[in-house]
Every structure is written in structure tokens, then in C-alpha cells.
Design a protein around this motif. Structure first.
Motif, PDB file in Angstrom:
ATOM      1  N   ALA A 161       0.841  -1.204   0.000  1.00 50.96           N
ATOM      2  CA  ALA A 161       0.000   0.000   0.000  1.00 50.96           C
ATOM      3  C   ALA A 161       0.876   1.253   0.000  1.00 50.96           C
ATOM      4  CB  ALA A 161      -0.911  -0.002   1.224  1.00 50.96           C
ATOM      5  N   ALA A 162       0.397   2.291  -0.666  1.00 47.23           N
ATOM      6  CA  ALA A 162       1.171   3.530  -0.796  1.00 47.23           C
ATOM      7  C   ALA A 162       1.523   4.122   0.568  1.00 47.23           C
ATOM      8  CB  ALA A 162       0.396   4.543  -1.622  1.00 47.23           C
ATOM      9  N   ASP A 163       0.638   3.929   1.562  1.00 41.41           N
ATOM     10  CA  ASP A 163       0.936   4.464   2.898  1.00 41.41           C
ATOM     11  C   ASP A 163       1.819   3.516   3.719  1.00 41.41           C
ATOM     12  OD1 ASP A 163      -0.740   2.383   3.488  1.00 41.41           O
ATOM     13  OD2 ASP A 163      -2.232   3.564   4.577  1.00 41.41           O
ATOM     14  N   GLY A 164       2.286   2.456   3.056  1.00 41.20           N
ATOM     15  CA  GLY A 164       3.196   1.532   3.737  1.00 41.20           C
ATOM     16  C   GLY A 164       2.526   0.682   4.804  1.00 41.20           C
ATOM     17  N   SER A 165       1.198   0.627   4.804  1.00 38.07           N
ATOM     18  CA  SER A 165       0.529  -0.113   5.877  1.00 38.07           C
ATOM     19  C   SER A 165       0.619  -1.625   5.697  1.00 38.07           C
ATOM     20  CB  SER A 165      -0.945   0.309   5.969  1.00 38.07           C
ATOM     21  OG  SER A 165      -1.592   0.084   4.730  1.00 38.07           O
ATOM     22  N   VAL A 166       0.600  -2.084   4.457  1.00 32.46           N
ATOM     23  CA  VAL A 166       0.504  -3.527   4.269  1.00 32.46           C
ATOM     24  C   VAL A 166       1.072  -3.987   2.928  1.00 32.46           C
ATOM     25  CG1 VAL A 166      -1.839  -3.412   3.263  1.00 32.46           C
ATOM     26  CG2 VAL A 166      -1.110  -5.505   4.409  1.00 32.46           C
ATOM     27  N   THR A 167       1.629  -5.194   2.951  1.00 33.37           N
ATOM     28  CA  THR A 167       2.008  -5.880   1.720  1.00 33.37           C
ATOM     29  C   THR A 167       1.084  -7.077   1.599  1.00 33.37           C
ATOM     30  OG1 THR A 167       4.299  -5.178   1.849  1.00 33.37           O
ATOM     31  CG2 THR A 167       3.853  -7.139   0.531  1.00 33.37           C
ATOM     32  N   LEU A 168       0.503  -7.244   0.420  1.00 30.53           N
ATOM     33  CA  LEU A 168      -0.462  -8.321   0.202  1.00 30.53           C
ATOM     34  C   LEU A 168       0.175  -9.380  -0.696  1.00 30.53           C
ATOM     35  CD1 LEU A 168      -3.439  -9.176   0.618  1.00 30.53           C
ATOM     36  CD2 LEU A 168      -4.018  -7.875  -1.427  1.00 30.53           C
ATOM     37  N   GLU A 169       0.187 -10.618  -0.219  1.00 29.51           N
ATOM     38  CA  GLU A 169       0.824 -11.677  -0.997  1.00 29.51           C
ATOM     39  C   GLU A 169      -0.066 -12.906  -1.108  1.00 29.51           C
ATOM     40  OE1 GLU A 169       4.558 -12.320   1.009  1.00 29.51           O
ATOM     41  OE2 GLU A 169       5.492 -10.593   0.019  1.00 29.51           O
ATOM     42  N   GLU A 170       0.127 -13.633  -2.204  1.00 35.56           N
ATOM     43  CA  GLU A 170      -0.569 -14.907  -2.376  1.00 35.56           C
ATOM     44  C   GLU A 170       0.295 -16.003  -1.766  1.00 35.56           C
ATOM     45  OE1 GLU A 170      -2.870 -14.865  -6.541  1.00 35.56           O
ATOM     46  OE2 GLU A 170      -0.711 -15.085  -6.735  1.00 35.56           O
ATOM     47  N   VAL A 171      -0.340 -17.044  -1.250  1.00 34.38           N
ATOM     48  CA  VAL A 171       0.411 -18.189  -0.769  1.00 34.38           C
ATOM     49  C   VAL A 171      -0.390 -19.422  -1.179  1.00 34.38           C
ATOM     50  CG1 VAL A 171      -0.590 -17.804   1.517  1.00 34.38           C
ATOM     51  CG2 VAL A 171       1.342 -19.281   1.324  1.00 34.38           C
ATOM     52  N   PHE A 172       0.322 -20.522  -1.408  1.00 30.43           N
ATOM     53  CA  PHE A 172      -0.371 -21.722  -1.851  1.00 30.43           C
ATOM     54  C   PHE A 172      -0.321 -22.776  -0.772  1.00 30.43           C
ATOM     55  CE2 PHE A 172       0.381 -19.183  -5.517  1.00 30.43           C
ATOM     56  CZ  PHE A 172      -0.864 -19.211  -6.131  1.00 30.43           C
ATOM     57  N   CYS A 173      -1.326 -22.728   0.053  1.00 29.58           N
ATOM     58  CA  CYS A 173      -1.590 -23.622   1.166  1.00 29.58           C
ATOM     59  C   CYS A 173      -0.822 -23.266   2.431  1.00 29.58           C
ATOM     60  CB  CYS A 173      -1.346 -25.093   0.820  1.00 29.58           C
ATOM     61  SG  CYS A 173      -2.122 -26.158   2.045  1.00 29.58           S
ATOM     62  N   LEU A 174      -1.584 -23.098   3.482  1.00 32.54           N
ATOM     63  CA  LEU A 174      -1.027 -22.824   4.810  1.00 32.54           C
ATOM     64  C   LEU A 174      -1.238 -24.027   5.728  1.00 32.54           C
ATOM     65  CD1 LEU A 174      -2.357 -19.163   5.157  1.00 32.54           C
ATOM     66  CD2 LEU A 174       0.056 -19.819   5.045  1.00 32.54           C
ATOM     67  N   GLY A 175      -1.711 -25.151   5.166  1.00 33.68           N
ATOM     68  CA  GLY A 175      -1.967 -26.319   6.003  1.00 33.68           C
ATOM     69  C   GLY A 175      -3.188 -26.137   6.892  1.00 33.68           C
ATOM     70  N   LEU A 176      -4.054 -25.196   6.504  1.00 32.41           N
ATOM     71  CA  LEU A 176      -5.277 -24.934   7.270  1.00 32.41           C
ATOM     72  C   LEU A 176      -6.481 -25.311   6.411  1.00 32.41           C
ATOM     73  CD1 LEU A 176      -4.153 -21.411   8.520  1.00 32.41           C
ATOM     74  CD2 LEU A 176      -4.071 -23.560   9.800  1.00 32.41           C
ATOM     75  N   CYS A 177      -6.323 -26.353   5.631  1.00 33.97           N
ATOM     76  CA  CYS A 177      -7.275 -26.686   4.565  1.00 33.97           C
ATOM     77  C   CYS A 177      -8.612 -27.193   5.099  1.00 33.97           C
ATOM     78  CB  CYS A 177      -6.660 -27.706   3.643  1.00 33.97           C
ATOM     79  SG  CYS A 177      -4.880 -27.562   3.499  1.00 33.97           S
ATOM     80  N   ALA A 178      -8.648 -27.565   6.399  1.00 30.50           N
ATOM     81  CA  ALA A 178      -9.928 -27.962   6.982  1.00 30.50           C
ATOM     82  C   ALA A 178     -10.558 -26.776   7.709  1.00 30.50           C
ATOM     83  CB  ALA A 178      -9.747 -29.148   7.933  1.00 30.50           C
ATOM     84  N   CYS A 179      -9.930 -25.611   7.614  1.00 33.68           N
ATOM     85  CA  CYS A 179     -10.485 -24.379   8.192  1.00 33.68           C
ATOM     86  C   CYS A 179     -10.396 -23.281   7.137  1.00 33.68           C
ATOM     87  CB  CYS A 179      -9.733 -23.914   9.422  1.00 33.68           C
ATOM     88  SG  CYS A 179      -8.840 -25.133  10.344  1.00 33.68           S
ATOM     89  N   SER A 180     -10.699 -23.635   5.893  1.00 27.23           N
ATOM     90  CA  SER A 180     -10.537 -22.692   4.801  1.00 27.23           C
ATOM     91  C   SER A 180     -11.770 -21.798   4.672  1.00 27.23           C
ATOM     92  CB  SER A 180     -10.297 -23.472   3.513  1.00 27.23           C
ATOM     93  OG  SER A 180     -11.382 -24.330   3.248  1.00 27.23           O
ATOM     94  N   PRO A 181     -11.655 -20.626   3.970  1.00 28.37           N
ATOM     95  CA  PRO A 181     -10.416 -20.061   3.416  1.00 28.37           C
ATOM     96  C   PRO A 181      -9.544 -19.459   4.524  1.00 28.37           C
ATOM     97  CG  PRO A 181     -12.374 -18.825   2.676  1.00 28.37           C
ATOM     98  CD  PRO A 181     -12.842 -19.842   3.631  1.00 28.37           C
ATOM     99  N   SER A 182      -8.245 -19.422   4.264  1.00 27.10           N
ATOM    100  CA  SER A 182      -7.327 -19.019   5.318  1.00 27.10           C
ATOM    101  C   SER A 182      -6.330 -17.971   4.867  1.00 27.10           C
ATOM    102  CB  SER A 182      -6.582 -20.246   5.829  1.00 27.10           C
ATOM    103  OG  SER A 182      -5.686 -20.689   4.841  1.00 27.10           O
ATOM    104  N   ALA A 183      -5.707 -17.356   5.847  1.00 30.77           N
ATOM    105  CA  ALA A 183      -4.706 -16.333   5.586  1.00 30.77           C
ATOM    106  C   ALA A 183      -3.750 -16.273   6.768  1.00 30.77           C
ATOM    107  CB  ALA A 183      -5.373 -14.969   5.400  1.00 30.77           C
TER     108      ALA A 183
END
Ligand SMILES: Cc1cc2nc3c(=O)[nH]c(=O)nc-3n(C[C@H](O)[C@H](O)[C@H](O)COP(=O)(O)O)c2cc1C
Ligand code: SF4
Ligand code: FES
Ligand code: FES
Lengths: 518, 157
Positions: free
Chosen positions: B111-133
Motif C-alpha cells: 500500500a502507498a501508505d506503507g501499511s501492508v504488503t499483500l501476498e498470495e500463498v499456496f496452502c497454509l496447512g489450514l485446509c480444513a479451516c478454509s479459506p485461510s490467511a
């Protein structure tokens, strides 16, 4: 009386709020001045009930879940420390049908014990396998593993004992045990659960492997997406080292074996064993051509056993109860138990360890309880991003390596992702191609270029441009990838793509609706 | 946090020293730098190459291979959103859309204000509690509109 309250520290439970629940319970203990001790256990793997809190009562464990922080005062008011009734009361967790139906061998302790308490570990049967191993010759240990019928749980299903025998028979001044904890397959979390919930069983399994083949050093290559597993493993290894389970003299024997955790850096292909070894050596994760086998020339060119987490974590029970005990579970050439991971759009998602042989339909409909959305199950992907999509028509397929191969599928690391009838199979096929394009190590043209072409072709198909021509090209590309790729990333991406096309052709037909929507 | 070039190099020296005599030191060093700075500043690569007796090209080749080794400083928060199949099956695509909308950036952006970087990830091992981040290393499961709003609030706070 000091009561124990179990609140999981497993990532899945944490993702559903276990930390806030733990804080609320600790606060309430303080406020009420009750005598109770909080234990942070692993998860039992019943994720629709997480955070699941258990208390130890004179008549056994009583479970409550899913607990929210706001439920905590009422749990204390309802005297849950004595296992009394409450709207969240689940009874004895072991009697919950999802758990009662399982055969927990590898996961025997997971969710029950404090993962970093060695006393808990030993009280629940831990270290018996290692002690037995220490009373045997190297060859006898390897023979036990071979006779158990254990096959690699990382995906390829190669007999573990045969791999170990090759390393045992290769003489070298230094050999290694490498644990593949890259668990990159979507829909899978068994490795994560055991590392977070019972890390000692992996440590014990690796120590047995080291003693069996004459390796003195072990590495766990762990994916960077698992920071909680890293934390638990490091705690557990330190405890094990202090207790002399690993170190210069394993349990006081003449054998030396030590280990450490090494983190990956986000690359799916590094789960492939030779790419993993390159990565551990500090290189780009490029797949190596075989031969030489890692068993002959592995890490730093030295003979190396590389096994999946679950393969290694299944060794202690085999060494404890004997090869025959383990082998007696299962069907055909798939022996023992397999931790099935039921995921995605499913009512009862979680870990289900069972002997091989359950049908896909039993797993999805009966055990999983159908979809979470309540809509009909339309497709399930078995075995991660390189696994095939199965339609309901194939739900009689038994969970067995050969049976799945016969249906042009694979078990892989035993993850099952359930989709309801809103799924668009063309989109899923496109995703498989895209994933391959993003994660390809770049060595083979069919994998690197073919997958990118695949995405373009499926995009044209979605737009209804010369559909039959595009389908021909996709089939062609899949063939080239299948036969022209060095590893299973390029070689197996055709599984999800072709299974989607074969079993769900209606999603690949030019639809007036689809075009109109453009 | 911003560091001048030489300052960064001296800050990574202890990490290099810690690992350089171990087997396969390169990834642990890079991971250590990532942990410390949130990214792998490219100006430190020559120092690593020298310490490990590798060519700069070799070190650069490794750094560019792995998804984790971002080149630029991330925002104050890092939000990784799972885009893989078990999360897709539970409406993950819509959640991903919604997060991009709320944060006003697309995947891979800060974000331009430096608050956050948003990234994709392919599986966090939380597949029985999806969707996850994963927000700053903390896992979040069963993302829905409420949780998405809460994440956006936390990021803006
Ligand atoms: C692209 C690709 C990714 C893989 N990812 C993993 C993984 O994350 N974990 C794993 O144990 N095996 C993975 N494998 C399989 C390994 O190459 C290898 O077969 C396995 O580590 C051997 O251990 P096992 O015999 O105990 O299964 C992968 C293979 C390929 C081709
Ligand atoms: S198939 Fe793909 S990932 Fe595998 S070695 Fe070839 S290019 Fe690399
Ligand atoms: S090396 Fe055998 S499938 Fe990849
Ligand atoms: S697929 Fe999203 S957490 Fe596994």
C-alpha cells in the motif's frame, strides 16, 4: 484437586481462535481462584469442533467445543472442570464417532499429550520403538521396516525399508537422514499436525532411521509457511537433546545421532526430493536427474535417506509393536494406516487415520458428512495439486495406491479436497496449469512452456474460441508434459487437467451462457 | 524500517558469522536476513558471496529462485492469503477479491501508505479451516466478511 485443561496450540486451532480462548480461560482461573493448570496440546484433528477444550476428570477426558472466548465464563459457571453438561459439551472425545472410527497408530498421541513433555510422551508409549531398535542389529531394524510394508507417505509410495537398505549397503564416512517436511500439497496438513502435536514421534523415527542405516546427522526441511511447527520442533529437539535421546550417545548407546530444523523459502518444487537436497545445500531448488539415487549420492553427495514426515513418524509404532502388527492393517499392497486429510468444502473436515481400504464415498459422504455449504458434492481432488479430480461416479474407489492409479489418479499425501456443485472444472483445470507454470523449476520445456501454453489455451476455450481445437491442444500438451517431464510437477499436472476434462466434459463445452457472460 | 546500504551490510554480518561454518549456510543466512529486515536487501548479496566463497551470480540466482525473498521492504503488516484448492472450494477467490478491494491494492503490492504488503500463498496447512490467511505470522481460518473487515481494520489501525 489440580485440574488439567487442554487447549490446543495447533495452527488450525489457533486459526480458529484458540489463543484468545486460552487467555480467557487463564483470566477466569485467576479471577475465580480455582486450581487448574493449562496444557497446550496438539489437535485431535476434528477441525469443525476447534477450538476444542478438554478437561481431565476422574472418569476421563471431557471435551467442549467449538469454544469462543465469550463462552468461557459460562463454562466455569457450568462447572466444566468437573466435566458437567453445557451446550458445548461433547462428552468423552474418544467416543465422538469421527474419532472412535479411526485407527490411530501414527497419530496415537496427537491431541492427547503436551507435545513438548517427554514425560507425557513416555507415559503414552513413546520411546519403546527406539529402545527395541537399540537391541537389534542395523539389518534387523531395516528388515522390520521392510516387512511392515510401509510405503513412503510423501506421495510416490516407494517402500521405505528398501530405501533404507540401499543406504545401509552403501558405505561412506558420513550419511544423512533428511525429513521432507515441505508439505506443499494443498489439502494436506498431516505433517503439520504431527510436528505441532507430537514432535517426539518424528524425532524418534529419525533417530531409529539414523541408527538403522548408520547416519549420524538428520535435517528436517520445513516449509516456511509453518512457523508454529518450527517453534514446537525446536522446543522438542532441545528437550530430546537434554534427555540424551539425540546427541553423542542415543539413549546411552554407542550410536550418535543429532538433528536440526532447516527452513525452506517458499518453493513448491523443493518438496521434490532432489530439489530439496539442492535447497538444503544452499542452491536453487532444481530437480536432479536420477540416477544417482539420493540413497547413493544425496545430501552433499553422501548416502541419504529422504523420507516424508509421516513415513518417519510411523516407524516408532512399527518398532514398538512389530512389523506384523502394522502390516495386518490395510489392503493389497497398501499396508498399515494412512492419515487421510479431509478438507475444503466439507462438513466434518479434519484428520482421519484409518487402515487403507475405505472407499472415497465413505470418506467424503459418511465420515466427512458431505459439504459444509449443504449443496451436493460434485468433485473431489485427491492427492494435492497434482492429483486427479474424482466425480461421484468413482466414489466406490478404495483408498489404496494401486486402486487410485487404476482410475488415473493418485493418493499422494492423502489430502482430499471436496467441492460442491458450484465448482467450475474448467477453472480448476486452468488453475492446475497456472500452478505448474508458477512453480516449475524450469529445467524441462514441457513443464515450463507447456503449462503456460495450457493456461492460454484454456482461456481461449473459456471464451468459446474454436473449442474442439483447444481441447485437442490441451490433450496434446498433457501428453507432452506427461512423458517429457523429469519430475512429477510437469509429469502429473495432466492428472487434474485431464480428469476434469474426462469426468466433467460439460464444463468444457462452449456454452452460450458462458459466452454471453463475457 | 529504512537502512542505509553500509548500515545494512554491517547489520547482516552477525547473521553471516552465525552460519558460515555450518553445512549449507546460504538459506539459513537468507532466512535470517528476511526475519530481521522483512526482505532481502540486494546490497547485502556481495558480502554473503564473499563470506561463503560463492560468485555473486550464484547468490543472486538463489535469492531470485525462492518466492519468500522479496526485494523491497514490506509494509508494516504482511498479509498472505491462501489461493490454493481447499480455500478455493470455500469461496477463497471471493475473499481474495474482497481483501484487494478493501486494501486498495492487488497481490504482490504494498500500500502507498506503507501499511501492508499483500501476498498470495499456496496452502497454509489450514485446509480444513478454509479459506485461510496469515497476518504477520498469525494464522486465520474460516475467513468471512466479518473477519475480512477485522483484518482490514487491524491493518489500518
Ligand atoms: C513437485 C513435487 C513436490 C513434492 N512435494 C513433497 C512434499 O512436500 N513432501 C513430501 O514428503 N514429498 C514430496 N514429494 C515427493 C518426494 O519427491 C519424495 O518422493 C518423498 O520425499 C520421499 O519420501 P517418502 O518415500 O517417505 O514418501 C514431491 C514430489 C514432487 C515431484
Ligand atoms: S517437470 Fe518441471 S519442475 Fe520437474 S524438473 Fe522438469 S521443469 Fe522442473
Ligand atoms: S524425479 Fe521421479 S517423479 Fe520427479
Ligand atoms: S489450500 Fe488453503 S490452507 Fe491449504
Amino acid at each position: 484437586m489440580m485440574r488439567k485443561i487442554y487447549i490446543p496450540r495447533d495452527s488450525g486451532a489457533l486459526a480458529l481462535g484458540a489463543e484468545k480462548v486460552a487467555r480467557a480461560i487463564a483470566r477466569e482461573i485467576g479471577l475465580r481462584g480455582v486450581e487448574a493448570q493449562i496444557v497446550r496440546n496438539g489437535s485431535r484433528g476434528l477441525y469443525w469442533l476447534e477450538p476444542m477444550v478438554e478437561v481431565e476428570t476422574p472418569t476421563g477426558r471431557a471435551a467442549y467445543g467449538p469454544v469462543k472466548p465469550s463462552d468461557v465464563p459460562s463454562l466455569f459457571d457450568g462447572n466444566f472442570l468437573s466435566g458437567d453438561a453445557h451446550p458445548l459439551f461433547l462428552g468423552n472425545p474418544e467416543e465422538i464417532p469421527f474419532l472412535a472410527r479411526q485407527t490411530r497408530l501414527t497419530f496415537a498421541r496427537c491431541g492427547i499429550t503436551d507435545p513438548v513433555s517427554l514425560a507425557d510422551y513416555e507415559a503414552h508409549g513413546g520411546l519403546r520403538g527406539l529402545r527395541n531398535a537399540l537391541s537389534m542389529t542395523r539389518l534387523q531394524i531395516v528388515e522390520q521396516v521392510t516387512e511392515s510394508g510401509l510405503r513412503g507417505r510423501g506421495g510416490a509410495g516407494f517402500p521405505t525399508g528398501i530405501k533404507w537398505k540401499t543406504v545401509l549397503d552403501t558405505s561412506a564416512a558420513q550419511k544423512y537422514i533428511v525429513c521432507n517436511a515441505d508439505e506443499g500439497d494443498s489439502g494436506t496438513f498431516a505433517d503439520r499436525m504431527i510436528m505441532e502435536g507430537d514432535p517426539f514421534v518424528l524425532i524418534e523415527g529419525m533417530a531409529i532411521a539414523g541408527i538403522a542405516v548408520g547416519a549420524t546427522k538428520g535435517y528436517i526441511y520445513l516449509r516456511s509457511e509453518y512457523p508454529h511447527a518450527e517453534q514446537v520442533l525446536n522446543e522438542a529437539i532441545a528437550v530430546a537433546r537434554n534427555a540424551g535421546i539425540v546427541g553423542k550417545n542415543v539413549l546411552g548407546s554407542q550410536y550418535a545421532f543429532d538433528m536440526e530444523v532447516r527452513m525452506g523459502a517458499g518453493a513448491y518444487v523443493c518438496g521434490e526430493e532432489t530439489a530439496l537436497l539442492d535447497s538444503l545445500e544452499g542452491k536453487r531448488g532444481m530437480v536432479r536427474a536420477k540416477p544417482p539415487l539420493p540413497a547413493h549420492e544425496g545430501l552433499f553427495g553422501k548416502p541419504t535417506v529422504i523420507n516424508n514426515v509421516i513415513s518417519l513418524a510411523s516407524v516408532p509404532i512399527i518398532m514398538d509393536k512389530g512389523a506384523a502388527y502394522y502390516r495386518d492393517f490395510g489392503m493389497g499392497r497398501s499396508r498399515g494406516t494412512i492419515p487421510i486429510q479431509i478438507a475444503g468444502n466439507v462438513k466434518h473436515g479434519g484428520l482421519f487415520e484409518a487402515a487403507f481400504g475405505l472407499t472415497l464415498g465413505e470418506i467424503v459422504d459418511e465420515i466427512g458428512g458431505g459439504t459444509a455449504t449443504g449443496r451436493p458434492v460434485r468433485a473431489v481432488q485427491v492427492g494435492g495439486p497434482l492429483g486427479a479430480y474424482f466425480p461421484r461416479a468413482l466414489f466406490d474407489t478404495p483408498f489404496d495406491y494401486e486402486a487410485f492409479a487404476a482410475k488415473d489418479g493418485l493418493i499422494g499425501h492423502a489430502g482430499i479436497v471436496v467441492f460442491d456443485d458450484t465448482v467450475d472444472m474448467l477453472k480448476q483445470a486452468r488453475f492446475a496449469m497456472e500452478f505448474c507454470a508458477v512453480e516449475s523449476c524450469g529445467k524441462c520445456t514441457p513443464c515450463r512452456i507447456g503449462s503456460t501454453r495450457g493456461v492460454e489455451v484454456l482461456d481461449r476455450l473459456a471464451k468459446g474460441i474454436e473449442p474442439s481445437r483447444q481441447i485437442e491442444i490441451v490433450e496434446d500438451l498433457c501428453n507432452t508434459m506427461k512423458f517429457g517431464s523429469l519430475c512429477a510437477l510437469g509429469g502429473f499436472t495432466p492428472y487434474p487437467v485431464m480428469s476434469a476434462l474426462t469426468h466433467f466434459p460439460e464444463d468444457f463445452r462452449p456454452q452460450p451462457v458462458r459466452e454471453a457472460a463475457e | 524500517m529504512q537502512h542505509a546500504g553500509t548500515e545494512i551490510v554491517s547489520a547482516v554480518m552477525p547473521i553471516i558469522e552465525r552460519w558460515k561454518h555450518e553445512e549449507g549456510p546460504l538459506l539459513p543466512i537468507l532466512n535470517g536476513i528476511l526475519r530481521e529486515f522483512g526482505y532481502v536487501p540486494r546490497e547485502v548479496l556481495p558480502a554473503i558471496a564473499d563470506a561463503l566463497n560463492l560468485s555473486r551470480a550464484e547468490v543472486y540466482g538463489v535469492v531470485s529462485f525462492y518466492h519468500d525473498y522479496r526485494e523491497n521492504p514490506p509494509g508494516r503488516h504482511v498479509l498472505k492469503v491462501c489461493r490454493a484448492e481447499a480455500c478455493q472450494a470455500m469461496g477463497g477467490d471471493a475473499v481474495a477479491e474482497r481483501l484487494q478491494e478493501l486494501l486498495g491494492i492487488t497481490f504482490g503490492e504494498t500500500a502507498a501508505d506503507g501499511s501492508v504488503t499483500l501476498e498470495e500463498v499456496f496452502c497454509l496447512g489450514l485446509c480444513a479451516c478454509s479459506p485461510s490467511a496469515m497476518l504477520d505470522g498469525e494464522v486465520i481460518g474460516r475467513l468471512d466478511e466479518d473477519k475480512v473487515q477485522e483484518i482490514a481494520r487491524e491493518i489500518r489501525a
